[in-house]
Design a protein around this motif. Sequence first.
Motif, PDB file in Angstrom:
ATOM      1  N   ALA A   1     -29.833  50.880   0.002  1.00 34.81           N
ATOM      2  CA  ALA A   1     -28.489  50.716  -0.546  1.00 34.81           C
ATOM      3  C   ALA A   1     -27.911  49.407  -0.032  1.00 34.81           C
ATOM      4  CB  ALA A   1     -27.588  51.879  -0.135  1.00 34.81           C
ATOM      5  N   ASP A   2     -26.909  48.905  -0.728  1.00 35.75           N
ATOM      6  CA  ASP A   2     -26.227  47.698  -0.262  1.00 35.75           C
ATOM      7  C   ASP A   2     -25.394  47.983   0.976  1.00 35.75           C
ATOM      8  OD1 ASP A   2     -27.316  46.311  -2.388  1.00 35.75           O
ATOM      9  OD2 ASP A   2     -25.534  46.513  -3.639  1.00 35.75           O
ATOM     10  N   ARG A   3     -24.912  49.241   1.088  1.00 39.21           N
ATOM     11  CA  ARG A   3     -24.037  49.592   2.209  1.00 39.21           C
ATOM     12  C   ARG A   3     -24.268  51.039   2.606  1.00 39.21           C
ATOM     13  NH1 ARG A   3     -18.771  51.509   3.345  1.00 39.21           N
ATOM     14  NH2 ARG A   3     -17.735  50.286   4.947  1.00 39.21           N
ATOM     15  N   ILE A   4     -24.196  51.323   3.891  1.00 35.42           N
ATOM     16  CA  ILE A   4     -24.294  52.686   4.394  1.00 35.42           C
ATOM     17  C   ILE A   4     -23.184  52.913   5.404  1.00 35.42           C
ATOM     18  CG2 ILE A   4     -25.943  52.030   6.183  1.00 35.42           C
ATOM     19  CD1 ILE A   4     -27.160  54.856   5.889  1.00 35.42           C
ATOM     20  N   GLU A   5     -22.591  54.089   5.337  1.00 30.80           N
ATOM     21  CA  GLU A   5     -21.551  54.459   6.290  1.00 30.80           C
ATOM     22  C   GLU A   5     -21.873  55.847   6.817  1.00 30.80           C
ATOM     23  OE1 GLU A   5     -16.861  55.750   6.185  1.00 30.80           O
ATOM     24  OE2 GLU A   5     -17.544  54.199   4.789  1.00 30.80           O
TER      25      GLU A   5
ATOM     26  N   LEU B   1     -23.703  56.312   0.929  1.00 28.67           N
ATOM     27  CA  LEU B   1     -24.534  55.191   0.501  1.00 28.67           C
ATOM     28  C   LEU B   1     -23.880  54.608  -0.742  1.00 28.67           C
ATOM     29  CD1 LEU B   1     -27.888  57.136   0.728  1.00 28.67           C
ATOM     30  CD2 LEU B   1     -27.163  55.357   2.304  1.00 28.67           C
ATOM     31  N   SER B   2     -23.745  53.285  -0.799  1.00 30.82           N
ATOM     32  CA  SER B   2     -23.117  52.681  -1.975  1.00 30.82           C
ATOM     33  C   SER B   2     -23.792  51.369  -2.330  1.00 30.82           C
ATOM     34  CB  SER B   2     -21.620  52.463  -1.729  1.00 30.82           C
ATOM     35  OG  SER B   2     -21.410  51.609  -0.633  1.00 30.82           O
ATOM     36  N   GLY B   3     -23.695  51.021  -3.596  1.00 32.00           N
ATOM     37  CA  GLY B   3     -24.266  49.777  -4.102  1.00 32.00           C
ATOM     38  C   GLY B   3     -25.748  49.874  -4.353  1.00 32.00           C
TER      39      GLY B   3
ATOM     40  N   ARG C   1     -23.473  55.298  -6.217  1.00 27.71           N
ATOM     41  CA  ARG C   1     -23.021  55.875  -4.941  1.00 27.71           C
ATOM     42  C   ARG C   1     -23.667  57.238  -4.716  1.00 27.71           C
ATOM     43  NH1 ARG C   1     -19.468  53.811  -7.877  1.00 27.71           N
ATOM     44  NH2 ARG C   1     -18.875  55.722  -8.914  1.00 27.71           N
TER      45      ARG C   1
END
Length: 181
Positions: A45-49, A59-61, A76
Amino acid sequence: MLARRRLPGAAAGAFCLAALALVPGSVTAQSLMNHNSNAPVDYAADRIELQDRANRVLLSGNVDITQAGLRLQAARMTVAYRNAGSIEIERIDANGGVVVTKGEERASGNVGIYDFNKRIITLIGNVALRQGGNTLNGGRMVIDLTTGRSTVDGRSAGGAPGQTGSAGGRVSGTFSVPKRD
């Protein structure tokens, strides 16, 4: 660049649509019962939080999850887990152009939900299933991983009466016919 990581837990998910035989309103997915749901789940993913107190991962992007030949893609995803000495995935919610593929089969919808405890995958909203020349469209598809049986209906889950999927409240599609001489 997407970094590929592995989601922990033995119960990591099966989003499988292999070997689909289309029947109006019903889909038989023979290999769903044989998918290795204990195989590791890889993600990118482009981003993980990580929201550790809430026991979830966002997970997003361009989210891309793979497991034993199965691929789930969406904008997402939220991975809910429990920590019982080790991380165990309980549910994955995907939204934003959800696509599930295995081999030549492809299913898509607006929202995808995999409930690990019930062993059910649900696609909701503008559901489309493609297998070779066969197509199936509806509002909601529910895949039972225990029995391998899937059902499709025209109305999206949780919608108000009269709210329908892309097929105007009905299931529609096309069956391919073998060429005859």
